[in-house]
Design a protein around this motif. Structure first.
Motif, short mmCIF file in Angstrom:
data_model
loop_
_atom_site.label_atom_id
_atom_site.label_comp_id
_atom_site.label_asym_id
_atom_site.label_seq_id
_atom_site.Cartn_x
_atom_site.Cartn_y
_atom_site.Cartn_z
N GLU A 49 -6.71 2.37 16.87
CA GLU A 49 -6.36 1.70 15.63
C GLU A 49 -6.70 2.70 14.53
OE1 GLU A 49 -8.98 -1.60 16.15
OE2 GLU A 49 -7.49 -2.75 17.30
N GLY A 53 -3.55 8.29 8.22
CA GLY A 53 -2.23 8.61 8.73
C GLY A 53 -2.01 10.06 9.12
N HIS A 71 8.35 8.82 15.28
CA HIS A 71 7.26 7.87 15.54
C HIS A 71 6.48 8.20 16.81
CE1 HIS A 71 10.10 6.35 18.46
NE2 HIS A 71 9.13 5.60 18.97
N GLY A 88 2.03 3.52 16.21
CA GLY A 88 2.35 2.14 15.88
C GLY A 88 3.21 1.47 16.94
N THR A 91 7.83 0.84 15.86
CA THR A 91 8.06 1.75 14.74
C THR A 91 9.37 2.50 14.86
OG1 THR A 91 6.58 3.27 15.90
CG2 THR A 91 5.67 2.08 14.02
N MET A 120 0.38 4.86 6.24
CA MET A 120 -0.22 3.66 6.85
C MET A 120 0.34 2.38 6.20
SD MET A 120 -3.03 4.32 9.04
CE MET A 120 -4.26 3.10 8.66
N ILE A 123 3.88 1.57 7.57
CA ILE A 123 3.81 1.11 8.96
C ILE A 123 3.23 -0.30 9.01
CG2 ILE A 123 2.94 1.59 11.30
CD1 ILE A 123 4.63 4.05 9.96
N SER A 124 2.15 -0.53 8.27
CA SER A 124 1.51 -1.86 8.25
C SER A 124 2.48 -2.93 7.78
CB SER A 124 0.29 -1.86 7.32
OG SER A 124 -0.70 -1.03 7.83
N THR A 130 -0.12 -0.86 13.55
CA THR A 130 -0.38 0.58 13.44
C THR A 130 -1.08 1.12 14.69
OG1 THR A 130 -2.51 0.22 12.34
CG2 THR A 130 -0.58 0.55 10.91
N THR A 132 -2.01 2.82 17.94
CA THR A 132 -1.30 3.97 18.50
C THR A 132 -1.73 4.25 19.93
OG1 THR A 132 -1.06 4.90 16.29
CG2 THR A 132 -0.89 6.45 18.14
#
Length: 166
Positions: A49, A53, A71, A88, A91, A120, A123-124, A130, A132
């Motif tokens: 998490e 970024g 992504h 993410g 994405t 970030m 993406i959020s 987010t 990964t």
């Protein structure tokens, strides 16, 4: 001449440590809210998490693939491990929005080299999560894969996985 005949042959790297490609909180794959990752359909690994970024290379190796949507990045480590960093969840639908790549397919990288930066907030707001996943996509060929840590990790310095190939 004799050195070539009797010199010790260099053995290929078999076991490597994979460093955290992002800073944040490392979590078990089982907690990722996407069955493709949580059920290890693509391979075993860990997820992070992110707290920022920036994605860096977790190993010395070669960039196998940069997805057109930026992504996700695929890297082949010197021991043959194939590592997917999927920034993410869901994405791919952003079509590259909020992502900037810093490497190209075929590039050689050293652990800690910047691969991708991402926004970030974008993406959020526009993706499912987010979180990964960092997946060893050829886990089926590995002799062993060990999780080294969970919790707080720093990009480029905290070992997260150890993987061995023949």
């Amino acid at each position: 001449m004799f050195k070539k005949l009797f010199g010790k042959k260099e053995e290929p790297v078999k076991t490597i440590q994979i460093l955290a490609p992002l800073s944040g909180n490392a979590v078990n794959l089982a907690s990722v809210p996407d069955p493709v990752f949580s059920e290890k359909m693509m391979g075993d690994g860990i997820a992070i998490e992110p707290s920022e970024g920036i994605v860096v290379s977790p190993v010395d190796g070669e960039i196998m693939q940069i997805f057109p949507t930026k992504h996700a990045v695929g890297i082949r480590a010197k021991n043959g491990a194939e590592i997917l960093i999927h920034i993410g969840l869901e994405t791919v639908s952003l079509k590259g929005e909020g992502f900037e790549t810093h490497v190209q397919q075929g590039d050689s990288v050293t652990a800690g080299d910047k691969l991708v930066s991402f926004d970030m907030a974008t993406i959020s707001e526009k993706a499912k999560s987010t979180v990964t996943p960092i997946i060893i996509t050829n886990t089926d060929q590995a002799v062993s894969l060990n999780l080294l840590t969970e919790g707080k990790v720093e990009r480029g310095s905290t070992p997260i996985l150890e993987v061995t190939f023949n």
